[in-house]
Scaffold this motif. Structure first.
Motif, PDB file in Angstrom:
ATOM      1  N   ILE A  90     -21.114 -15.829  20.917  1.00  0.00           N
ATOM      2  CA  ILE A  90     -21.882 -14.988  21.836  1.00  0.00           C
ATOM      3  C   ILE A  90     -22.985 -15.825  22.499  1.00  0.00           C
ATOM      4  O   ILE A  90     -23.548 -16.714  21.865  1.00  0.00           O
ATOM      5  CB  ILE A  90     -22.451 -13.754  21.070  1.00  0.00           C
ATOM      6  CG1 ILE A  90     -23.190 -12.793  21.995  1.00  0.00           C
ATOM      7  CG2 ILE A  90     -23.353 -14.152  19.931  1.00  0.00           C
ATOM      8  CD1 ILE A  90     -23.486 -11.440  21.324  1.00  0.00           C
ATOM      9  N   ASP A  91     -23.239 -15.558  23.775  1.00  0.00           N
ATOM     10  CA  ASP A  91     -24.274 -16.309  24.497  1.00  0.00           C
ATOM     11  C   ASP A  91     -25.666 -15.923  24.016  1.00  0.00           C
ATOM     12  O   ASP A  91     -25.858 -14.830  23.501  1.00  0.00           O
ATOM     13  CB  ASP A  91     -24.185 -16.030  25.997  1.00  0.00           C
ATOM     14  CG  ASP A  91     -23.005 -16.732  26.645  1.00  0.00           C
ATOM     15  OD1 ASP A  91     -22.299 -17.476  25.937  1.00  0.00           O
ATOM     16  OD2 ASP A  91     -22.792 -16.539  27.858  1.00  0.00           O
ATOM     17  N   ALA A  92     -26.622 -16.805  24.263  1.00  0.00           N
ATOM     18  CA  ALA A  92     -27.984 -16.556  23.804  1.00  0.00           C
ATOM     19  C   ALA A  92     -28.776 -15.689  24.768  1.00  0.00           C
ATOM     20  O   ALA A  92     -29.837 -15.184  24.430  1.00  0.00           O
ATOM     21  CB  ALA A  92     -28.703 -17.885  23.599  1.00  0.00           C
ATOM     22  N   ASP A  93     -28.251 -15.474  25.969  1.00  0.00           N
ATOM     23  CA  ASP A  93     -29.097 -14.892  27.015  1.00  0.00           C
ATOM     24  C   ASP A  93     -29.002 -13.381  27.163  1.00  0.00           C
ATOM     25  O   ASP A  93     -29.529 -12.808  28.123  1.00  0.00           O
ATOM     26  CB  ASP A  93     -28.774 -15.551  28.359  1.00  0.00           C
ATOM     27  CG  ASP A  93     -27.305 -15.398  28.728  1.00  0.00           C
ATOM     28  OD1 ASP A  93     -26.579 -14.702  27.993  1.00  0.00           O
ATOM     29  OD2 ASP A  93     -26.888 -15.968  29.750  1.00  0.00           O
ATOM     30  N   MET A  94     -28.319 -12.713  26.208  1.00  0.00           N
ATOM     31  CA  MET A  94     -28.184 -11.250  26.209  1.00  0.00           C
ATOM     32  C   MET A  94     -27.303 -10.705  27.329  1.00  0.00           C
ATOM     33  O   MET A  94     -27.266  -9.500  27.547  1.00  0.00           O
ATOM     34  CB  MET A  94     -29.554 -10.551  26.255  1.00  0.00           C
ATOM     35  CG  MET A  94     -30.387 -10.726  25.016  1.00  0.00           C
ATOM     36  SD  MET A  94     -29.709  -9.872  23.559  1.00  0.00           S
ATOM     37  CE  MET A  94     -29.939  -8.163  24.008  1.00  0.00           C
ATOM     38  N   GLU A  95     -26.578 -11.598  28.030  1.00  0.00           N
ATOM     39  CA  GLU A  95     -25.611 -11.075  29.003  1.00  0.00           C
ATOM     40  C   GLU A  95     -24.496 -10.381  28.235  1.00  0.00           C
ATOM     41  O   GLU A  95     -23.806  -9.519  28.760  1.00  0.00           O
ATOM     42  CB  GLU A  95     -25.036 -12.224  29.846  1.00  0.00           C
ATOM     43  CG  GLU A  95     -25.911 -12.564  31.025  1.00  0.00           C
ATOM     44  CD  GLU A  95     -25.387 -13.731  31.845  1.00  0.00           C
ATOM     45  OE1 GLU A  95     -24.212 -14.096  31.695  1.00  0.00           O
ATOM     46  OE2 GLU A  95     -26.186 -14.275  32.630  1.00  0.00           O
ATOM     47  N   GLN A  96     -24.302 -10.822  26.995  1.00  0.00           N
ATOM     48  CA  GLN A  96     -23.295 -10.215  26.124  1.00  0.00           C
ATOM     49  C   GLN A  96     -24.044  -9.477  25.030  1.00  0.00           C
ATOM     50  O   GLN A  96     -24.579 -10.098  24.118  1.00  0.00           O
ATOM     51  CB  GLN A  96     -22.388 -11.314  25.576  1.00  0.00           C
ATOM     52  CG  GLN A  96     -21.759 -12.101  26.709  1.00  0.00           C
ATOM     53  CD  GLN A  96     -21.153 -13.419  26.290  1.00  0.00           C
ATOM     54  OE1 GLN A  96     -21.443 -13.931  25.207  1.00  0.00           O
ATOM     55  NE2 GLN A  96     -20.333 -13.971  27.151  1.00  0.00           N
ATOM     56  N   THR A 198     -27.656  -8.620  32.357  1.00  0.00           N
ATOM     57  CA  THR A 198     -28.273  -9.701  33.152  1.00  0.00           C
ATOM     58  C   THR A 198     -29.077 -10.568  32.203  1.00  0.00           C
ATOM     59  O   THR A 198     -29.638 -10.090  31.214  1.00  0.00           O
ATOM     60  CB  THR A 198     -29.201  -9.151  34.244  1.00  0.00           C
ATOM     61  OG1 THR A 198     -29.892  -8.034  33.711  1.00  0.00           O
ATOM     62  CG2 THR A 198     -28.422  -8.707  35.474  1.00  0.00           C
ATOM     63  N   ARG A 199     -29.087 -11.833  32.499  1.00  0.00           N
ATOM     64  CA  ARG A 199     -29.815 -12.804  31.688  1.00  0.00           C
ATOM     65  C   ARG A 199     -31.284 -12.372  31.577  1.00  0.00           C
ATOM     66  O   ARG A 199     -31.926 -12.092  32.582  1.00  0.00           O
ATOM     67  CB  ARG A 199     -29.679 -14.174  32.370  1.00  0.00           C
ATOM     68  CG  ARG A 199     -30.473 -15.273  31.784  1.00  0.00           C
ATOM     69  CD  ARG A 199     -30.137 -16.552  32.503  1.00  0.00           C
ATOM     70  NE  ARG A 199     -29.131 -17.315  31.776  1.00  0.00           N
ATOM     71  CZ  ARG A 199     -29.406 -18.036  30.718  1.00  0.00           C
ATOM     72  NH1 ARG A 199     -30.624 -18.076  30.244  1.00  0.00           N
ATOM     73  NH2 ARG A 199     -28.448 -18.709  30.111  1.00  0.00           N
ATOM     74  N   ILE A 200     -31.790 -12.277  30.319  1.00  0.00           N
ATOM     75  CA  ILE A 200     -33.164 -11.788  30.171  1.00  0.00           C
ATOM     76  C   ILE A 200     -34.212 -12.835  30.541  1.00  0.00           C
ATOM     77  O   ILE A 200     -35.177 -12.546  31.216  1.00  0.00           O
ATOM     78  CB  ILE A 200     -33.474 -11.322  28.720  1.00  0.00           C
ATOM     79  CG1 ILE A 200     -32.652 -12.160  27.724  1.00  0.00           C
ATOM     80  CG2 ILE A 200     -33.246  -9.841  28.551  1.00  0.00           C
ATOM     81  CD1 ILE A 200     -33.189 -12.151  26.365  1.00  0.00           C
TER      82      ILE A 200
END
Ligand code: UDP
Ligand code: MG
Length: 313
Positions: A90-96, A198-200
């Motif tokens: 999972i990506d770190a940027d909360m897009e997922q 969206t990327r936080i």
């Protein structure tokens, strides 16, 4: 251990705490570990990760690379060190959103005939029109060229059992195009839709040129068809050339020779020269990758490993 959550992170100092807290609240009833892979960050990502580890040393693990090796290398490092019955990337940027983890895990537990859950973007909101168009073209192109089937908009957001994990780790290539590797190994895959967020914080690492490079890497890594295009074009052009020769011969015999034709010659020289250079360029793309692979360098180098039995501090 039930689940290993693998999070590649490159310059994500502001996102780490948020994703960590989110995962903790979502997975509270599950026996899991979180493996953060710091992919050569130049900001405070590693410091933030160390403080997260201190708060929760039982569940948090950190691998920090000696430099940036790319997201695919980070995924590999995470998998290599994962202990869970299931692994998820999972990506770190909360897009997922981590809220999907429960649904993915439940599906795999309830449907033992499935080995992998791949999350597919429901509606591409992220990125501008240009990026969306580029993504669409990429899938059309790669599916046309490659024997491996690529699902439109399937991300690296995937959960799978340890059989799949072992299969992924058996692929020794250095140029790791994860999207392709996930498909190449096969297995029963369930495609599940998700709303991409969206990327936080911070910004994307995949700008235009990085995306083009990524796409070329995928195509060259998973298809040999471009290599054969040169022979196809070569055959078409030489056949046309031969036909033209016959035509000119007959015309000269019947009506005598004429001299004009400068423009035609210049155009033909440029056209053929261009095709030849493109063909050599395609060869170069494959050759350069063979060169890298034969050197057999490691996929990544860890500078620090925190929370593992074989710690490097
Ligand atoms: N990432 C990484 N190494 C890189 C580039 C990206 O580990 O060289 C990580 C990044 O920190 C993030 C994930 O890969 O957790 C996805 O990257 P990003 O959000 O920049 O890509 P996008 O979502 O825009 O495709
Ligand atoms: Mg992102």
């Amino acid at each position: 251990m039930k689940l290993s959550v693998i999070i590649p992170a490159c310059n994500e100092e502001e996102s780490i705490d948020i994703i960590y807290n989110n995962i903790m609240s979502v997975l509270e009833d599950i026996n899991f570990e979180v493996i953060f892979v710091d992919d050569g960050s130049t900001d405070k990502t590693l410091q933030v990760l160390e403080s997260v580890y201190k708060k929760d040393p039982k569940r948090v693990k950190v691998i920090s690379f000696s430099r940036n090796f790319g997201k695919d290398a980070a995924i590999y490092a995470g998998l290599e060190n994962a202990n869970g019955e299931y692994s998820v990337v999972i990506d770190a940027d909360m897009e997922q959103d981590p809220k999907y983890l429960i649904r993915m895990l439940k599906f795999l537990e309830d449907n033992k005939n499935y080995d992998q859950v791949a999350m597919v973007i429901k509606k591409r909101k992220a990125g501008n029109l240009f990026k969306r168009f580029g993504a669409k073209m990429f899938y059309i192109f790669i599916n046309f060229l490659s024997d491996t089937k690529f699902e439109q908009d399937a991300s690296d957001f995937r959960m799978f059992n340890s059989t799949v994990k072992d299969a992924l780790l058996k692929l020794p290539e250095k140029n790791r195009f994860s999207k392709g590797i996930f498909n190449w190994v096969g297995f029963n895959t369930k495609y599940m839709e998700y709303d991409v967020g969206t990327r936080i914080k911070g910004k994307t690492k995949f700008n235009f040129s990085a995306s083009v490079k990524y796409a070329i890497n995928g195509i060259v890594g998973f298809s040999t068809r471009p290599l054969k295009l040169a022979s196809l074009f070569g055959s078409i052009i030489s056949l046309t050339g031969f036909g033209y020769l016959v035509y000119v011969l007959i015309k000269t015999l019947a009506f005598g020779a004429d001299t004009p034709g400068f423009a035609t010659i210049v155009c033909l020289i440029l056209f053929l020269g261009g095709i030849q250079l493109i063909a050599i360029g395609i060869l170069g793309e494959y050759l350069s990758r063979m060169f890298i692979e034969t050197k057999n360098r490691p996929i990544y180098i860890a500078r620090k490993k925190i929370g593992f039995e074989d710690e490097i501090l």
